[in-house]
Design an enzyme around this catalytic site. Structure first.
Site, PDB file in Angstrom:
ATOM      1  CE  LYS A  68      -4.081  -1.712   2.259  1.00  0.00           C
ATOM      2  NZ  LYS A  68      -5.075  -0.979   3.467  1.00  0.00           N
ATOM      3  CG  ASP A 104      -8.366   0.998   3.943  1.00  0.00           C
ATOM      4  OD1 ASP A 104      -9.285  -0.364   3.493  1.00  0.00           O
ATOM      5  OD2 ASP A 104      -7.505   0.425   3.580  1.00  0.00           O
TER       6      ASP A 104
HETATM    7  P1  NAP Z   1      -1.141  -3.214   9.873  1.00  0.00           P
HETATM    8  O1  NAP Z   1       0.006  -2.306   9.265  1.00  0.00           O
HETATM    9  O2  NAP Z   1       0.412  -4.739  10.514  1.00  0.00           O
HETATM   10  O3  NAP Z   1      -1.332  -3.362  12.002  1.00  0.00           O
HETATM   11  C1  NAP Z   1      -0.988  -4.203  12.982  1.00  0.00           C
HETATM   12  C2  NAP Z   1      -1.264  -3.501  14.503  1.00  0.00           C
HETATM   13  O4  NAP Z   1      -2.399  -4.588  15.197  1.00  0.00           O
HETATM   14  C3  NAP Z   1       0.185  -2.525  15.063  1.00  0.00           C
HETATM   15  O5  NAP Z   1      -0.487  -1.326  15.372  1.00  0.00           O
HETATM   16  C4  NAP Z   1       0.338  -3.370  15.744  1.00  0.00           C
HETATM   17  O6  NAP Z   1       0.933  -2.644  16.557  1.00  0.00           O
HETATM   18  C5  NAP Z   1      -1.042  -4.486  16.292  1.00  0.00           C
HETATM   19  N1  NAP Z   1      -1.229  -5.692  16.615  1.00  0.00           N
HETATM   20  C6  NAP Z   1      -0.727  -6.955  15.928  1.00  0.00           C
HETATM   21  N2  NAP Z   1      -0.659  -8.160  17.108  1.00  0.00           N
HETATM   22  C7  NAP Z   1      -1.087  -7.709  18.759  1.00  0.00           C
HETATM   23  C8  NAP Z   1      -0.462  -7.916  19.638  1.00  0.00           C
HETATM   24  N3  NAP Z   1      -0.667  -9.449  20.379  1.00  0.00           N
HETATM   25  N4  NAP Z   1      -0.961  -7.073  20.802  1.00  0.00           N
HETATM   26  C9  NAP Z   1      -1.198  -5.422  20.074  1.00  0.00           C
HETATM   27  N5  NAP Z   1      -1.569  -5.419  19.293  1.00  0.00           N
HETATM   28  C10 NAP Z   1      -1.411  -5.851  17.986  1.00  0.00           C
HETATM   29  O7  NAP Z   1      -2.297  -3.972   9.623  1.00  0.00           O
HETATM   30  P2  NAP Z   1      -3.353  -3.390   8.910  1.00  0.00           P
HETATM   31  O8  NAP Z   1      -3.601  -3.976   7.958  1.00  0.00           O
HETATM   32  O9  NAP Z   1      -3.632  -2.226  10.356  1.00  0.00           O
HETATM   33  O10 NAP Z   1      -4.654  -4.732  10.321  1.00  0.00           O
HETATM   34  C11 NAP Z   1      -4.782  -4.681  11.049  1.00  0.00           C
HETATM   35  C12 NAP Z   1      -6.212  -5.942  11.100  1.00  0.00           C
HETATM   36  O11 NAP Z   1      -7.494  -5.020  10.724  1.00  0.00           O
HETATM   37  C13 NAP Z   1      -6.134  -7.124  10.468  1.00  0.00           C
HETATM   38  O12 NAP Z   1      -6.544  -7.668  11.697  1.00  0.00           O
HETATM   39  C14 NAP Z   1      -7.253  -6.593   9.190  1.00  0.00           C
HETATM   40  O13 NAP Z   1      -7.849  -7.743   8.788  1.00  0.00           O
HETATM   41  C15 NAP Z   1      -7.670  -5.319   9.364  1.00  0.00           C
HETATM   42  N6  NAP Z   1      -7.939  -4.711   8.141  1.00  0.00           N
HETATM   43  C16 NAP Z   1      -9.935  -4.060   8.582  1.00  0.00           C
HETATM   44  C17 NAP Z   1      -9.810  -3.871   6.544  1.00  0.00           C
HETATM   45  C18 NAP Z   1     -11.731  -4.098   7.145  1.00  0.00           C
HETATM   46  O14 NAP Z   1     -11.938  -3.842   5.657  1.00  0.00           O
HETATM   47  N7  NAP Z   1     -12.319  -3.882   8.011  1.00  0.00           N
HETATM   48  C19 NAP Z   1      -9.087  -2.778   6.692  1.00  0.00           C
HETATM   49  C20 NAP Z   1      -7.664  -3.182   7.110  1.00  0.00           C
HETATM   50  C21 NAP Z   1      -7.658  -3.560   8.258  1.00  0.00           C
HETATM   51  P3  NAP Z   1       2.335  -2.384  17.230  1.00  0.00           P
HETATM   52  O15 NAP Z   1       2.934  -1.870  16.538  1.00  0.00           O
HETATM   53  O16 NAP Z   1       2.742  -3.188  18.234  1.00  0.00           O
HETATM   54  O17 NAP Z   1       3.306  -4.481  16.005  1.00  0.00           O
END
Ligand code: NAP
Length: 282
Positions: A68, A104
């Site tokens: 992205k 998004d």
């Molecule tokens: P990302 O950029 O990899 O960010 C992941 C986030 O989750 C970071 O803030 C990370 O914290 C945190 N995290 C991961 N494991 C954790 C744990 N065990 N305890 C506490 N914090 C934790 O991922 P993303 O793209 O933002 O996606 C995050 C989630 O949202 C995913 O499940 C994805 O499928 C979902 N999502 C949904 C949509 C939708 O349209 N509904 C859109 C985008 C994403 P750190 O910085 O400390 O690693």
């Protein structure tokens, strides 16, 4: 039937096996009876994939993890909102000119706007990754007082600074939820297969809170189930997925997205056994 006139749209990411985008977009094309098809591509080299969009005349692409941010370098124009977020999740090809968008942010805002008005509310956003960044930009544009919390506090600090949030901190600050109107989980905590986890203790959820979990797999996460039990308004993550895809659909085709058909395809899979057996539920 696929023929020489079929307009091709695609998903570019890695991994893509778990993605529901093909299902949502193709359901929309079928509902309107238009000669479009949407295919997922697992891509390691984003530069060559974007050359492929031009070379093959692909009309539009959804861009997902991990491309992205890096995709911006190889396209011609970036929409101002996507520039502010620093990430594109959509590329449109207008006769070889590639423009990047981020749907998004507005997808999340639309999901929230269905149940509440944002202006003047106080929100706690947990997470500082790609999803959280898009949402943080949108909340600040809508005059929300914002606290960003993240496991890695330094990332919360950076995101808070980028969007001018009022406050930030580590997950030790979770009790600030007691004075919030909106709680958003934008971490991957609670996502299949660790669906029995929740980012926030149940006792911190109060009945004046609207709780939005952007995790959509499972449809009702543990956080949302507990929020419902505590009397909160809940907002499903699949709504954001649906609305961001609907905006992409409109950019790809120029037609209004047939939301009922797209939503029904998505919820049937999320609620049924098919997703468990046909997709890797990461
Ligand atoms: P990302 O950029 O990899 O960010 C992941 C986030 O989750 C970071 O803030 C990370 O914290 C945190 N995290 C991961 N494991 C954790 C744990 N065990 N305890 C506490 N914090 C934790 O991922 P993303 O793209 O933002 O996606 C995050 C989630 O949202 C995913 O499940 C994805 O499928 C979902 N999502 C949904 C949509 C939708 O349209 N509904 C859109 C985008 C994403 P750190 O910085 O400390 O690693």
């Amino acid at each position: 039937m696929i023929d020489a006139n079929t307009v091709i749209c695609c998903l570019i990411g890695d991994p893509v096996e778990h993605s529901l985008s093909s299902l949502i977009h193709n359901a929309g094309y079928q509902a309107l009876g238009i000669n479009y098809v949407y295919v997922p591509f697992r891509v390691k080299d984003i530069k060559r994939a974007i050359e492929g969009i031009r070379g093959l005349g692909i009309r539009g692409a959804s861009i997902t993890i991990p491309h992205k941010t890096s995709a911006i370098e190889y396209i011609d124009k970036v929409d101002p909102l996507a520039k502010e977020i620093g990430a594109v999740n959509t590329i449109i090809n207008d006769d070889g000119v590639l423009t990047g968008y981020n749907t998004d942010c507005e997808g999340a805002l639309k999901a929230l706007a269905e149940v509440l008005t944002l202006g003047g509310k106080r929100a706690v956003l947990i997470g500082s990754g790609g999803g959280a960044s898009a949402i943080a930009v949108g909340l600040k544009k809508n005059s929300v007082e914002l606290v960003v919390l993240n496991r890695t506090e330094d990332k919360a600090r950076k995101l808070a600074k980028q969007v001018n949030a009022e406050d930030f901190g580590s997950l030790e600050r979770l009790p600030v939820v007691s004075s919030a109107d909106i709680l958003i989980n934008a971490t991957s905590v609670g996502m299949w297969p660790r669906a029995n986890e929740s980012i926030i203790p149940k006792h911190l959820l109060h009945n004046r809170l609207a709780v939005f979990d952007i995790v959509y797999n499972p449809k009702e996460t543990r956080l949302l189930a507990e929020a419902r039990e505590r009397g909160c308004v809940i907002i499903y993550g699949y709504k954001m997925l649906l609305y961001q895809a609907a905006m992409q659909f409109e950019l790809f085709t120029g037609y209004q997205a047939p939301l009922p058909a797209m939503e029904s395809a998505l919820t049937q899979v999320l609620e049924g056994e098919r997703y468990a057996t046909h997709f890797d539920r990461r």
